[in-house]
Design a protein around this motif. Structure first.
Motif, PDB file in Angstrom:
ATOM      1  N   THR A 100     -21.598   7.378  -3.926  1.00  0.00           N
ATOM      2  CA  THR A 100     -20.927   6.466  -2.996  1.00  0.00           C
ATOM      3  C   THR A 100     -19.912   5.612  -3.748  1.00  0.00           C
ATOM      4  O   THR A 100     -19.984   5.481  -4.968  1.00  0.00           O
ATOM      5  CB  THR A 100     -21.958   5.558  -2.306  1.00  0.00           C
ATOM      6  OG1 THR A 100     -22.688   4.839  -3.308  1.00  0.00           O
ATOM      7  CG2 THR A 100     -22.903   6.363  -1.444  1.00  0.00           C
ATOM      8  N   THR A 102     -18.488   6.914   0.038  1.00  0.00           N
ATOM      9  CA  THR A 102     -17.973   8.186   0.520  1.00  0.00           C
ATOM     10  C   THR A 102     -18.142   8.261   2.031  1.00  0.00           C
ATOM     11  O   THR A 102     -18.628   7.319   2.669  1.00  0.00           O
ATOM     12  CB  THR A 102     -18.688   9.353  -0.182  1.00  0.00           C
ATOM     13  OG1 THR A 102     -17.955  10.556   0.028  1.00  0.00           O
ATOM     14  CG2 THR A 102     -20.110   9.545   0.319  1.00  0.00           C
ATOM     15  N   TYR A 103     -17.756   9.372   2.605  1.00  0.00           N
ATOM     16  CA  TYR A 103     -17.892   9.614   4.043  1.00  0.00           C
ATOM     17  C   TYR A 103     -19.371   9.551   4.421  1.00  0.00           C
ATOM     18  O   TYR A 103     -20.196  10.253   3.849  1.00  0.00           O
ATOM     19  CB  TYR A 103     -17.304  10.984   4.365  1.00  0.00           C
ATOM     20  CG  TYR A 103     -17.330  11.366   5.828  1.00  0.00           C
ATOM     21  CD1 TYR A 103     -16.706  10.575   6.775  1.00  0.00           C
ATOM     22  CD2 TYR A 103     -17.965  12.531   6.248  1.00  0.00           C
ATOM     23  CE1 TYR A 103     -16.715  10.927   8.119  1.00  0.00           C
ATOM     24  CE2 TYR A 103     -17.977  12.894   7.584  1.00  0.00           C
ATOM     25  CZ  TYR A 103     -17.353  12.084   8.515  1.00  0.00           C
ATOM     26  OH  TYR A 103     -17.373  12.438   9.840  1.00  0.00           O
ATOM     27  N   ILE A 127     -20.812  16.291  -2.559  1.00  0.00           N
ATOM     28  CA  ILE A 127     -19.600  15.693  -3.109  1.00  0.00           C
ATOM     29  C   ILE A 127     -18.461  15.922  -2.114  1.00  0.00           C
ATOM     30  O   ILE A 127     -18.296  17.018  -1.587  1.00  0.00           O
ATOM     31  CB  ILE A 127     -19.244  16.255  -4.498  1.00  0.00           C
ATOM     32  CG1 ILE A 127     -19.155  17.784  -4.487  1.00  0.00           C
ATOM     33  CG2 ILE A 127     -20.236  15.785  -5.544  1.00  0.00           C
ATOM     34  CD1 ILE A 127     -18.686  18.371  -5.829  1.00  0.00           C
ATOM     35  N   VAL A 128     -17.729  14.875  -1.836  1.00  0.00           N
ATOM     36  CA  VAL A 128     -16.557  14.962  -0.956  1.00  0.00           C
ATOM     37  C   VAL A 128     -15.348  15.064  -1.870  1.00  0.00           C
ATOM     38  O   VAL A 128     -15.093  14.175  -2.693  1.00  0.00           O
ATOM     39  CB  VAL A 128     -16.483  13.738  -0.031  1.00  0.00           C
ATOM     40  CG1 VAL A 128     -15.249  13.832   0.867  1.00  0.00           C
ATOM     41  CG2 VAL A 128     -17.756  13.628   0.812  1.00  0.00           C
ATOM     42  N   HIS A 129     -14.575  16.157  -1.704  1.00  0.00           N
ATOM     43  CA  HIS A 129     -13.589  16.582  -2.712  1.00  0.00           C
ATOM     44  C   HIS A 129     -12.246  16.931  -2.064  1.00  0.00           C
ATOM     45  O   HIS A 129     -12.145  17.980  -1.440  1.00  0.00           O
ATOM     46  CB  HIS A 129     -14.175  17.808  -3.449  1.00  0.00           C
ATOM     47  CG  HIS A 129     -13.265  18.450  -4.432  1.00  0.00           C
ATOM     48  ND1 HIS A 129     -13.010  17.921  -5.674  1.00  0.00           N
ATOM     49  CD2 HIS A 129     -12.553  19.606  -4.375  1.00  0.00           C
ATOM     50  CE1 HIS A 129     -12.188  18.717  -6.340  1.00  0.00           C
ATOM     51  NE2 HIS A 129     -11.892  19.745  -5.576  1.00  0.00           N
ATOM     52  N   ASN A 131     -12.494  12.670  -2.558  1.00  0.00           N
ATOM     53  CA  ASN A 131     -13.396  11.744  -1.885  1.00  0.00           C
ATOM     54  C   ASN A 131     -12.666  10.858  -0.883  1.00  0.00           C
ATOM     55  O   ASN A 131     -11.497  10.528  -1.060  1.00  0.00           O
ATOM     56  CB  ASN A 131     -14.104  10.875  -2.931  1.00  0.00           C
ATOM     57  CG  ASN A 131     -15.216  10.048  -2.324  1.00  0.00           C
ATOM     58  OD1 ASN A 131     -15.965  10.532  -1.473  1.00  0.00           O
ATOM     59  ND2 ASN A 131     -15.325   8.802  -2.744  1.00  0.00           N
ATOM     60  N   ASN A 132     -13.391  10.486   0.131  1.00  0.00           N
ATOM     61  CA  ASN A 132     -12.916   9.547   1.142  1.00  0.00           C
ATOM     62  C   ASN A 132     -13.800   8.299   1.041  1.00  0.00           C
ATOM     63  O   ASN A 132     -15.006   8.408   1.258  1.00  0.00           O
ATOM     64  CB  ASN A 132     -13.040  10.198   2.525  1.00  0.00           C
ATOM     65  CG  ASN A 132     -12.710   9.256   3.662  1.00  0.00           C
ATOM     66  OD1 ASN A 132     -12.113   8.208   3.468  1.00  0.00           O
ATOM     67  ND2 ASN A 132     -13.128   9.628   4.869  1.00  0.00           N
ATOM     68  N   THR A 134     -11.839   7.031  -1.820  1.00  0.00           N
ATOM     69  CA  THR A 134     -11.259   6.772  -3.139  1.00  0.00           C
ATOM     70  C   THR A 134     -10.224   7.800  -3.566  1.00  0.00           C
ATOM     71  O   THR A 134      -9.368   7.513  -4.402  1.00  0.00           O
ATOM     72  CB  THR A 134     -12.354   6.724  -4.208  1.00  0.00           C
ATOM     73  OG1 THR A 134     -12.968   8.025  -4.314  1.00  0.00           O
ATOM     74  CG2 THR A 134     -13.424   5.695  -3.859  1.00  0.00           C
TER      75      THR A 134
END
Length: 310
Positions: A100, A102-103, A127-129, A131-132, A134
């Motif tokens: 975090t 993150t979404y 993992i948000v790639h 990231n939302n 950042t």
């Protein structure tokens, strides 16, 4: 869903600060303000049950566009959120690591299925790639845990950074969204890319005809248009730089983001949001930070409204 923190909510903003919905410039999301130009669709796309040929055409276009590796299969779904909600049920609950901030839909979905959500290694990882909110990109070394979800909803802005090559490995699921880069959030179209066993189980959860005929047709057309995608990446990059210049001139500091949304550090994010809202510009602030504000990009004809507001 209603209790979780998301962008949007312009109707509530209008109720508080006034103005009609059309008066508002919604910069609270990361949706491309210049969407793919969907042509008029054949009547059968609206009236008939989606057929196998239409589904096969969409999947073939997706494989080409995202360079899906051999050994991985592609599943189309009614939005990436429909997949996010179902993925935690693929395996027995355990501990899931979700770095975090993150979404937040991933944590909510895993928690709803009985998983223990935290920031330490476990049986699953998300993992948000990039990231939302950042904008951080991850690497091959970050694809760990027996079940690893790689959410690439925003990765079409930088296809060379995609981790889709991992999709053929056991326990790896790559997610794609059509609502962000393509600007077609209302189409409700998303994709899972993974090994055949995981795709088969997700498909069984979604049931028959999960994607509408219009979404199948529009999605296939868009994914077969790499020229539009290339031009769009260039425009988004230019517009993101323009937005950064505007915000820095007002004292904001760039804290991250992608070409679809920008994250800024300011002295008082709530005060900034209210100031913009009085000019009918809606932004995104975060409950975990009093200093971060996120802005999407205006449509080409709406830049003056933002400039006047700032």
């Amino acid at each position: 869903m209603s209790g979780r923190d998301h962008g949007g909510g312009v109707d509530l903003a209008a109720a508080r600060w006034g103005g009609a919905r059309t008066d508002w410039l919604d910069l609270s999301t990361g949706i491309n303000p210049v969407p793919y130009p969907v042509a008029e669709l054949d009547r059968a796309a609206w009236t008939d049950l989606p057929d196998r040929d239409a589904q096969a055409a969409l999947i073939a276009a997706a494989r080409r566009f995202w360079k899906v590796p051999d050994g991985a299969e592609v599943l189309a779904a009614p939005g990436a959120s429909a997949l996010i909600a179902r993925i935690p049920a693929l395996v027995h609950p355990g501990r899931v690591e979700i770095p975090t901030p993150t979404y937040n839909e991933h944590a909510a979905a895993f928690a709803a299925q009985g998983w223990q959500v935290g920031d330490s290694p476990g049986e699953a990882r998300v993992i948000v790639h990039p990231n939302n909110p950042t904008g951080q990109f991850w690497t091959d070394a970050d694809v760990t845990a027996p079940l690893c979800v790689i959410d690439e909803s925003f990765c079409d802005i930088a296809p060379e950074r995609s981790l889709v090559t991992h999709a053929a490995r056991p326990g790896r699921i790559v997610l794609k969204s059509f609502g962000k880069f393509w600007g077609l959030a209302g189409l409700r179209l998303g994709f899972a890319i993974a090994a055949p066993d995981l795709i088969g189980r997700l498909a069984a959860m979604l049931g028959p005809w999960p994607v509408s005929g219009p979404a199948l047709a529009a999605g296939a057309t868009a994914l077969n248009d790499p020229g539009w995608a290339e031009d769009t990446r260039a425009r988004l990059t230019r517009d993101a730089a323009r937005l950064d210049a505007l915000m820095k001139a007002c004292g904001a500091v760039v804290a991250g983001g992608t070409p679809l949304f920008r994250l800024y550090e300011v002295d008082d994010a709530a005060r900034w949001q209210e100031h913009l809202a009085r000019a009918r510009v809606w932004s995104r602030v975060f409950p975990y930070s009093p200093h971060l504000i996120r802005l999407g990009l205006p449509a080409p004809d709406r830049w003056p409204q933002l400039e006047d507001a700032l």
